[in-house]
Design a protein around this motif. Structure first.
Motif, short mmCIF file in Angstrom:
data_model
loop_
_atom_site.label_atom_id
_atom_site.label_comp_id
_atom_site.label_asym_id
_atom_site.label_seq_id
_atom_site.Cartn_x
_atom_site.Cartn_y
_atom_site.Cartn_z
N GLN A 3 0.83 -1.20 0.00
CA GLN A 3 0.00 0.00 0.00
C GLN A 3 0.86 1.24 0.00
N LEU A 4 0.49 2.18 -0.83
CA LEU A 4 1.07 3.53 -0.84
C LEU A 4 -0.10 4.48 -0.69
N VAL A 5 -0.17 5.16 0.43
CA VAL A 5 -1.32 5.99 0.73
C VAL A 5 -0.89 7.46 0.77
N GLU A 6 -1.42 8.22 -0.18
CA GLU A 6 -1.07 9.63 -0.27
C GLU A 6 -2.02 10.49 0.55
N SER A 7 -1.52 11.62 0.98
CA SER A 7 -2.35 12.62 1.64
C SER A 7 -1.71 13.99 1.44
N LEU A 20 2.82 17.04 0.37
CA LEU A 20 2.24 15.72 0.18
C LEU A 20 2.99 14.70 1.03
N SER A 21 2.25 13.73 1.51
CA SER A 21 2.84 12.63 2.26
C SER A 21 2.44 11.31 1.61
N CYS A 22 3.30 10.33 1.74
CA CYS A 22 3.01 8.99 1.23
C CYS A 22 3.47 7.98 2.27
N ALA A 23 2.52 7.26 2.84
CA ALA A 23 2.82 6.23 3.82
C ALA A 23 2.85 4.88 3.12
N ALA A 24 3.96 4.17 3.26
CA ALA A 24 4.16 2.90 2.57
C ALA A 24 4.06 1.73 3.54
N SER A 25 3.52 0.63 3.05
CA SER A 25 3.45 -0.60 3.85
C SER A 25 3.38 -1.79 2.91
#
Length: 122
Positions: A3-7, A20-25
């Motif tokens: 998952q790559l979740v942008e905000s 912008l942020s991108c949380a990776a898992s």
């Protein structure tokens, strides 16, 4: 599951800033280069910026050099794109992306986020 979740997208006037942020898992963050692509209406998706797995190397498209800064927080598996002096031509959907190769990530990605809209008004 990767998952790559942008905000952090949104609406801003020309000259303004967004981060912008991108949380990776779902994958080993330290093994991948991660970056940002964007796609404006009617245009092809283009690479904007990317950073190597340990932050030692970065890439910026000519159109954003000097205005955008990419950074990573490996402890949080998160990358950031600080966008300053925004222009109307920066309006696009911004996608977080990952690839094992920083060089190849300039062109394409193995994993993609869903995208976040950035709109810059004139």
């Amino acid at each position: 599951e990767v998952q790559l979740v942008e905000s952090g997208g949104g609406f801003v006037q020309a000259g303004g800033s967004l981060r912008l942020s991108c949380a990776a898992s779902g994958f080993t963050f330290d093994d991948y280069a991660i970056g940002w692509f964007r796609q404006a209406p009617g245009k092809e998706r283009e690479g904007v910026s990317c950073i190597s797995s340990r932050g030692g190397s970065t890439y910026y498209a000519d159109s954003v050099k000097g205005r955008f800064t990419i950074s990573s927080d490996n402890a949080k598996n998160t990358i950031y794109l600080q966008m300053n002096s925004l222009k109307p031509e920066d309006t696009a959907v911004y996608y977080c992306a990952a690839h094992r190769s920083l060089l190849l990530l300039r062109l394409w990605a193995s994993y993609w986020g869903q995208g976040t809209q950035v709109t810059v008004s004139s």
